[in-house]
Design a protein around this motif. Structure first.
Motif, PDB file in Angstrom:
ATOM      1  N   GLY A 147       0.808  -1.214   0.000  1.00 17.86           N
ATOM      2  CA  GLY A 147       0.000   0.000   0.000  1.00 17.86           C
ATOM      3  C   GLY A 147       0.839   1.261   0.000  1.00 17.86           C
ATOM      4  O   GLY A 147       1.965   1.276  -0.489  1.00 17.86           O
ATOM      5  N   GLN A 148       0.295   2.293   0.577  1.00 16.65           N
ATOM      6  CA  GLN A 148       0.990   3.568   0.592  1.00 16.65           C
ATOM      7  C   GLN A 148       0.808   4.263   1.930  1.00 16.65           C
ATOM      8  O   GLN A 148      -0.002   3.856   2.756  1.00 16.65           O
ATOM      9  CB  GLN A 148       0.463   4.449  -0.536  1.00 16.65           C
ATOM     10  CG  GLN A 148      -1.041   4.672  -0.434  1.00 16.65           C
ATOM     11  CD  GLN A 148      -1.551   5.510  -1.578  1.00 16.65           C
ATOM     12  OE1 GLN A 148      -1.027   5.443  -2.672  1.00 16.65           O
ATOM     13  NE2 GLN A 148      -2.575   6.300  -1.306  1.00 16.65           N
ATOM     14  N   LEU A 149       1.600   5.313   2.109  1.00  8.73           N
ATOM     15  CA  LEU A 149       1.498   6.062   3.348  1.00  8.73           C
ATOM     16  C   LEU A 149       0.179   6.816   3.361  1.00  8.73           C
ATOM     17  O   LEU A 149      -0.362   7.151   2.311  1.00  8.73           O
ATOM     18  CB  LEU A 149       2.658   7.052   3.464  1.00  8.73           C
ATOM     19  CG  LEU A 149       4.052   6.443   3.450  1.00  8.73           C
ATOM     20  CD1 LEU A 149       5.103   7.519   3.660  1.00  8.73           C
ATOM     21  CD2 LEU A 149       4.183   5.375   4.523  1.00  8.73           C
ATOM     22  N   GLY A 154      -7.836  10.012   8.540  1.00  7.51           N
ATOM     23  CA  GLY A 154      -8.554   8.747   8.585  1.00  7.51           C
ATOM     24  C   GLY A 154      -7.806   7.589   7.960  1.00  7.51           C
ATOM     25  O   GLY A 154      -8.346   6.494   7.845  1.00  7.51           O
ATOM     26  N   GLU A 155      -6.557   7.825   7.574  1.00 11.38           N
ATOM     27  CA  GLU A 155      -5.803   6.713   6.995  1.00 11.38           C
ATOM     28  C   GLU A 155      -4.703   6.304   7.966  1.00 11.38           C
ATOM     29  O   GLU A 155      -4.029   7.152   8.548  1.00 11.38           O
ATOM     30  CB  GLU A 155      -5.185   7.113   5.653  1.00 11.38           C
ATOM     31  CG  GLU A 155      -6.259   7.392   4.615  1.00 11.38           C
ATOM     32  CD  GLU A 155      -5.696   7.552   3.206  1.00 11.38           C
ATOM     33  OE1 GLU A 155      -6.498   7.501   2.275  1.00 11.38           O
ATOM     34  OE2 GLU A 155      -4.471   7.727   3.063  1.00 11.38           O
ATOM     35  N   ILE A 156      -4.515   5.022   8.118  1.00  6.09           N
ATOM     36  CA  ILE A 156      -3.505   4.548   9.072  1.00  6.09           C
ATOM     37  C   ILE A 156      -2.655   3.454   8.457  1.00  6.09           C
ATOM     38  O   ILE A 156      -3.009   2.859   7.432  1.00  6.09           O
ATOM     39  CB  ILE A 156      -4.146   4.001  10.370  1.00  6.09           C
ATOM     40  CG1 ILE A 156      -5.078   2.826  10.059  1.00  6.09           C
ATOM     41  CG2 ILE A 156      -4.886   5.083  11.115  1.00  6.09           C
ATOM     42  CD1 ILE A 156      -5.502   2.046  11.282  1.00  6.09           C
ATOM     43  N   LEU A 157      -1.522   3.222   9.108  1.00  9.15           N
ATOM     44  CA  LEU A 157      -0.656   2.110   8.752  1.00  9.15           C
ATOM     45  C   LEU A 157      -0.762   1.069   9.865  1.00  9.15           C
ATOM     46  O   LEU A 157      -0.835   1.417  11.037  1.00  9.15           O
ATOM     47  CB  LEU A 157       0.796   2.577   8.646  1.00  9.15           C
ATOM     48  CG  LEU A 157       1.111   3.577   7.544  1.00  9.15           C
ATOM     49  CD1 LEU A 157       2.537   4.082   7.708  1.00  9.15           C
ATOM     50  CD2 LEU A 157       0.924   2.930   6.185  1.00  9.15           C
ATOM     51  N   VAL A 192      -7.150   1.399   6.303  1.00 12.76           N
ATOM     52  CA  VAL A 192      -5.767   0.932   6.310  1.00 12.76           C
ATOM     53  C   VAL A 192      -5.164   1.229   4.935  1.00 12.76           C
ATOM     54  O   VAL A 192      -5.530   0.617   3.938  1.00 12.76           O
ATOM     55  CB  VAL A 192      -5.695  -0.576   6.616  1.00 12.76           C
ATOM     56  CG1 VAL A 192      -4.258  -1.070   6.522  1.00 12.76           C
ATOM     57  CG2 VAL A 192      -6.266  -0.858   7.990  1.00 12.76           C
ATOM     58  N   SER A 193      -4.246   2.205   4.902  1.00 15.79           N
ATOM     59  CA  SER A 193      -3.687   2.578   3.603  1.00 15.79           C
ATOM     60  C   SER A 193      -2.439   1.774   3.290  1.00 15.79           C
ATOM     61  O   SER A 193      -2.020   1.683   2.154  1.00 15.79           O
ATOM     62  CB  SER A 193      -3.356   4.068   3.582  1.00 15.79           C
ATOM     63  OG  SER A 193      -2.215   4.316   4.368  1.00 15.79           O
TER      64      SER A 193
END
Lengths: 425, 243, 232, 390
Positions: A147-149, A154-157, A192-193
């Motif tokens: 994926g990506q950062l 609202g986007e997490i790793l 989840v990005s």
């Protein structure tokens, strides 16, 4: 005279080439080793710094007492004010806010009910403001598996192993359940990005990284965070500087006895890193000393070669009536020139190589079963201030000493014999 | 939350009369609080490291096993709903539009920062059926004469092996409860204040709940309004009502 | 070629590159040497004496012509063969002695025998004999640095003679010696020449040496100008 | 043989410079041996510590037990299988029960693992005998890390709360009867050890256990259904990975250090050949072929390495021996990540490493000696004799 010498050096490749190459090579290796050792040994310290300790860290007094539990409820408040104070008083240090927190991550099924759930350790950093440099600091691009950062709120790793355990796929919506700074329950959704792998099983078991703005929203921590980390502009822990910083800051806040008053601690006060730093300093010192010693021997030889090569020339000059002392001095001047240029070339080459290795790293992961962040498969050099001058010490000294020793022969030679020697040529 | 539930259960159990038989006292408490359902608005005051916070919620309960709560204040918590059905607990959060079952690790966490954990909430507090009661003495609390009642669990598996109740002799309502571990360690303490007459029953309008192992002042529950024996539609106690 | 003729130099020319042009060191030399000769090449500096000796000693190759040494044409000899020839049949004596500085007198003298793979017993005997010839048995353990110039050169002679070579080539052996030492050395060599019938070829412009020579070949500008046998 | 003899003589004759080169090479050899010794020492010690303190001769885990998943503790235990039960009675194994619990030092809750072990065990080094001390309350053992984190000291009482097998809450005061110091954080961080009997009683779990530690050296292990045997392969996986990584990082230092030492030898060779042209010429005049002379000089250069091995042995061995004896202080920098690191590492010098390194130094030295020596083959002996080669 100097011009004359330089001309001679440049035109007589035999005279200058080998010693120059040897000096440059030796200096280069010294520089490279210094940066390498700093890089590799400094690695775990550095990783600690980036991941959790900073070079210095501002926390509350209460937080300090139970730091291993990362108590969110003992966080700093009014961080904007503290930050602006820090930025005003210590402008050379980069200050970043972090929130470390814990909670549960919950993956819903198609009906929106819990499908799987697991506890995690969360790290909230300022990703979206690229000036913070946090993404680079945490090497997120490198540890990203899929994926990506995160690009927006609202986007997490999520750590890869954890994601696999819970059955999370990229772009899945997951829910965080935890407690706010005030103990309230908080539930929020994230996408989840990407997945990451630190390579440290303790962290990979359950880690989440998110932007600090998201964490603030979730944890009810507007204008609060549990840690403000300070990083020196050079990517290297400087204990003296950190101590100075800490003393200064803590003196300014001495009067504040509140348990939520800010207090600064150093990297060495955390995770038992003090001993590690002392060891590293010792090892770098010893190795540098050994290297200078070794290089001096090498360059002494080079000096001798240079001196001996020119036995004939020196004889001629003496025969022509030049004073011994003058010949001696001019040879030393020449060697100084070789030493300086060799050191410059060598240091430049060493620094260039170090820079390359610092940026690109040396990928030795093939030699290891699996690379980790704690033990990265990619090794890096670290260019420290000393790398800029360390090569000059052996580079110039050794060449000089070598020439001086070999040049003593000039004094020993009998003028009478010179003509015989010249005859032979 | 859990305190609130415990509280309700206690009310349901506590008979009104004063009679120095444990069983009888339990029945009296029960009678006093035998409302089938309760609907109430509660203010919860939680003291913590950062001072105290107030959270308001409205709750519907039926029997021991069904409870539904909706938080109304502050804004952060508004709209959050919890449903307890027997030994299961779900939470709905409006911002995420998710229903989450609280299990595992999460059960040990504190609810809203209070002295209650979700685990505490999961307790099935049926006192009369689960505990043998005996009167062990008397005491004076809040200027009122109390029986001291000791409850011992009948079966294994109760959250607390021993409970101690201070029951108002006249009004048959407990003024204090202490929960003990199997080995006799005091774990939790509940104190009940402002006993008020409501629909012919005595009710505590303020309850202070304290986890005795932790430092702090405990959590206060202040009942702002209460209605007993109203008919609550069954749909309230379903997951559908969470959303 | 008769039996006693061991060196035959034929039309020998040697040119050296010098910058872009060439310098002719030897041109059209024809000489023969017989076994047991005590001869010398004389002439001023730069006349080609050393070059001639080097070619005879198989250290250098002729540009034109040939040098036949002990029946072997220098043209046909590989460097390895030439080394073998030197090892077995030739001894060298240099103006600067060229002793191996880190070895003792004994070891310096022993060195050629080591190359011949003689046993240690044989070597010891031969070395002692050689050092007796030159009168240095008392300095066996000395290093070259501890010896006088004359003594060094005597060690060099012992080293050249120890393997009983057919030919000894001596390039200005007395240049660094005073008169007394020079005579001593020359007498020693003369004696060895008489006793062992070793062929000696000198390159010199030292009158002391010349006075001992039995044959004097004068070289001027790379050409033989005289070749006279001295009657004694 | 001749070449070796000559080379040796020549080297000795060269005096100081030879010894400097030898010293430099021996330093490289020493540092390489030392570094790999430290890493190997760490490796062995970490494993030894783990064996002594944590894993013994391997473990059996209940099939549902996952140390990284606290939820697995609810079900990850069972009755001792007969075969292993026999081993336990024979003193060949010791069972451990793991439960979740909370301690309340200074009124702040901390979730921990409570582990029960037989106080009379001698399978691992944990001083479990301390658990037998007479006490009105439950005796407990904690490690120094846990003691530091909770600020608990010897004899202190602290409240611990747990739930029994049926879910009933219980809490009790436990008394810190012993604080052990171990290099193995895995048995220290956030853990409280009590006697197995106590824990089984406290939890009412009967005779169930979570995992079993086998005695060291116990080779034949039965396959037991429902229990998974964990051998060293899987137990040491993490430490193996890290040790390997450390070793790889060290290689670069070796290479750079060796390069420098080789540069010294190379440089010396160049100088030697330049200085000793006349000697080279003389050798040729005395009947050596030029390649023989090349060989002679190569051997001479290479002999630096032989001398350096001897030198390293002479000056290095006492140091290495002393360090191996006294240990090498190690910081606890990365302990936070659960690695086993002793504060003192006793280097272990593997013969294989020393031999390999010696060979590498020998070969590389020979190569760098050969490169300048090769020039000899192209020399004109006549010019060499006159010392005219530039």
């Amino acid at each position: 005279m100097i011009k004359f010498l330089i001309k001679g050096l440049l035109r007589d490749s035999h005279r200058s080439r080998l010693p120059l190459i040897v000096v440059a090579l030796g200096v280069m290796l010294t520089v490279l080793l210094t940066t390498w050792i700093n890089g590799v040994l400094g690695d775990s310290i550095n990783m600690n710094a980036k991941l959790s300790t900073g070079h210095v860290k501002v926390i509350t007094k209460a937080y300090r007492e139970s730091m291993d539990q990362i108590p969110v409820d003992l966080s700093l408040t009014g961080t904007q004010e503290i930050l602006s104070e820090l930025r005003r008083d210590y402008p050379s240090v980069s200050w970043v806010e972090r929130i470390e927190f814990g909670g549960l991550l919950d993956l819903p099924d198609s009906a929106g009910e819990t499908k799987s759930q697991g506890p995690f350790a969360g790290l909230a950093v300022n990703f979206f403001d690229s000036r913070s440099g946090e993404a680079e600091r945490l090497n997120l691009n490198k540890i990203l598996i899929e994926g990506q950062l995160p690009r927006g709120p609202g986007e997490i790793l999520v750590s890869h192993t954890f994601a696999k355990k819970l059955g999370i796929s990229l772009l899945d919506k997951v829910t965080f359940i935890g407690s706010t700074m005030f103990g309230g329950m908080t539930i929020s959704n994230y996408t989840v990005s990407g997945t990451i792998s630190y390579g440290i099983s303790a962290l990979d078991r359950g880690s989440v990284i998110m932007d600090i703005s998201d964490a603030r929203k979730a944890l009810d921590m507007e204008d609060a965070c549990n840690e403000i980390l300070g990083f020196n502009d050079i990517d290297y822990y400087d204990d003296a500087k950190a101590t100075e910083l800490m003393t200064s800051f803590n003196n300014n806040h001495q009067a504040d006895n509140n348990e939520f008053a800010p207090v600064m601690i150093r990297l060495r006060d955390q995770n038992d890193l003090g001993g590690m730093i002392d060891l590293m300093d010792g090892v770098v010192g010893i190795i540098s000393f050994v290297f200078i010693l070794v290089l001096s021997v090498v360059l002494w030889n080079a000096g001798l070669v240079g001196g001996l090569r020119r036995y004939g020339e020196v004889g001629l000059r003496l025969a022509m009536g030049e004073e011994k002392g003058h010949v001696y001095r001019s040879m030393i001047a020449e060697s100084l020139f070789i030493g300086i240029s060799g050191s410059i070339i060598g240091s430049a080459a060493g620094l260039a190589l170090s820079y390359l290795l610092q940026q690109k790293g040396l990928d030795l992961s093939g030699a290891m079963q699996n690379a980790t962040m704690l033990m990265p498969g990619v090794f890096r050099t670290r260019i420290t201030t000393e790398a800029y001058y360390i090569g000059f010490i052996p580079g110039i000294l050794a060449t000089l000493i070598g020439t001086m020793l070999s040049g003593i022969g000039i004094y020993r030679r009998q003028t009478a014999r010179l003509f015989k020697e010249l005859q032979l040529q | 939350m859990r305190t609130f539930l415990t509280l309700i259960t206690i009310f349901l159990m506590v008979p009104l009369f004063s009679q120095p038989s444990g069983k009888e006292i339990l029945n009296l408490i029960d009678k006093n609080l035998s409302a089938k359902t309760q609907i109430m608005t509660v203010k919860m005051v939680i003291s913590g490291a950062r001072g105290s916070r107030t959270i308001e919620f409205k709750s519907w309960a039926e029997g021991e096993e069904k409870a539904f709560t909706e938080y109304t204040n502050p804004a952060r918590e508004k709209g959050t709903k919890m449903l307890k059905l027997e030994d299961k607990l779900w939470i709905f959060s409006p911002s995420t539009d998710r229903i989450i079952q609280i299990t595992g690790q999460m059960l040990r966490q504190s609810v809203m920062g209070s002295d209650l954990s979700y685990e505490d909430m999961m307790e099935d507090p049926g006192l009369s059926s689960h505990y043998n009661a005996s009167v062990t003495g008397s005491d004076t609390l809040q200027n009122r004469k109390c029986w001291i009642l000791q409850l011992n669990a009948v079966n294994k598996g109760e959250a607390y092996e021993v409970r101690k109740l201070w029951v108002d002799q006249e009004r048959s309502i407990p003024l204090k409860e202490e929960l003990f571990g199997k080995s006799g360690k005091l774990l939790k303490r509940t104190q009940l204040y402002n006993i008020t007459r409501i629909q012919g029953r005595w009710y505590p309008m303020k309850v202070v709940y304290k986890d005795m192992l932790k430092t702090g002042d405990g959590t206060q529950f202040i009942i702002e309004s209460i209605k007993l024996d109203e008919i609550i539609p069954a749909t309230i106690f379903s997951k559908a009502s969470l959303k | 070629m008769n039996n006693s003729e061991i060196i035959n130099v034929k039309d020998l020319t040697k040119r050296f590159p010098m910058g872009l042009s060439e310098f002719t060191a030897l041109s059209g030399i024809n000489l023969t040497f017989s076994k047991g000769e005590f001869s010398g090449v004389v002439g001023p500096s730069g006349s080609g004496k050393t070059t001639l000796l080097n070619i005879i000693g198989l250290l250098d190759n002729p540009s034109d012509g040939d040098a036949i040494i002990l029946g072997n044409s220098s043209k046909d000899l590989s460097p390895g063969k030439a080394a073998l020839m030197r090892r077995r049949h030739m001894g060298f004596i240099f103006q600067t002695y060229n002793l191996l500085p880190v070895y003792t007198v004994f070891e310096n003298t022993e060195f050629p025998l080591l190359l011949l793979k003689m046993t240690s017993g044989e070597r010891e005997k031969a070395v002692h004999e050689a050092l007796e010839w030159v009168g240095l048995t008392d300095k066996i353990k000395s290093r070259p640095a501890q010896l006088s110039g004359g003594e060094c050169q005597r060690v060099a002679i012992a080293r050249a003679m120890v393997k009983h070579p057919e030919i000894v080539l001596a390039d200005e052996p007395t240049a660094n010696l005073d008169a007394d030492n020079s005579h001593h050395i020359l007498k020693t060599m003369e004696k060895l020449n008489n006793e062992l019938k070793t062929t000696f070829i000198f390159a010199t412009h030292d009158d002391k040496v010349i006075s001992y020579l039995k044959r004097k070949i004068t070289l001027i500008d790379g050409k033989v100008s005289h070749d006279e046998t001295v009657k004694q | 043989m001749l070449a070796f003899k000559l080379a040796f003589k020549n080297l000795m004759g060269a005096g100081l410079r030879t010894w400097l080169n030898v010293f430099v090479l021996s330093l490289a050899l020493f540092m390489i041996v030392f570094q790999s010794g430290v890493i190997e020492g760490w490796n062995r010690q970490a494993k030894r510590d783990m064996i002594n303190w944590e894993v013994g001769g391997g473990e059996y885990w209940h099939e549902l037990y996952d140390p990284y998943d606290p939820l697995s503790l609810n079900d990850g235990h069972g009755n001792l299988p007969a075969e292993i039960g026999q081993l336990c009675r024979d003193g060949q194994a010791v069972p451990v029960l793991v439960t979740q619990a909370s301690v309340y030092p200074e009124g702040r809750m901390r979730n921990i693992l409570m582990k029960g072990i037989d106080p009379s065990q001698n399978i691992i080094q944990m001083p479990t005998a301390d658990l037998k001390v007479d006490s009105a309350v439950i005796n407990a053992l904690i490690g120094t890390r846990m003691a530091k984190a909770t600020r608990l000291g010897m004899g202190d009482l602290v409240t611990i709360r747990w739930r029994d097998a049926n879910g009933t809450f219980d809490a009790a005061e436990i008394r810190i009867a012993g604080i052990f110091h171990t290099n193995v954080p895995e048995i220290d961080n956030n853990q409280v050890w009590v006697s197995l009997d106590n824990l089984q009683k406290m939890t009412g779990i009967g005779d169930q256990v979570t995992y079993i530690i086998l005695k060291q050296g116990l080779i034949s292990v039965p396959t037991v259904p429902g229990w998974i045997h964990k051998g060293y392969d899987s137990l040491f996986m993490e430490i193996d990975t890290i040790i390997k990584a450390k070793g790889v990082g060290g290689i670069v230092v070796y290479i750079i250090l060796l390069s420098l030492a080789l540069l010294a030898v190379f440089d010396t060779q160049v100088l030697t050949i330049f200085r000793r042209q006349k000697e080279i010429g003389t050798y040729v005049a005395l009947g050596m072929t030029r390649w023989q002379v090349v060989w002679l000089f190569t051997v001479e250069g290479a002999m630096h390495s032989i001398l350096s091995v001897i030198a390293a042995a002479v000056w290095g061995t006492p140091i290495l021996y002393m360090v191996a004896k006294k240990g090498f202080g190690m910081p606890k920098g990365i302990e936070g990540y659960g690695l086993t690191i002793a504060e003192k590492i006793f280097p272990a010098y593997a013969a294989g490493t020393i031999i390999t390194m010696t060979l590498i130094i020998l070969i590389t030295t020979t190569i760098v000696s050969f490169i300048p020596s090769r020039k000899i083959a192209g020399m004109k002996p006549t010019e060499a004799l006159r010392g005219k080669i530039q």
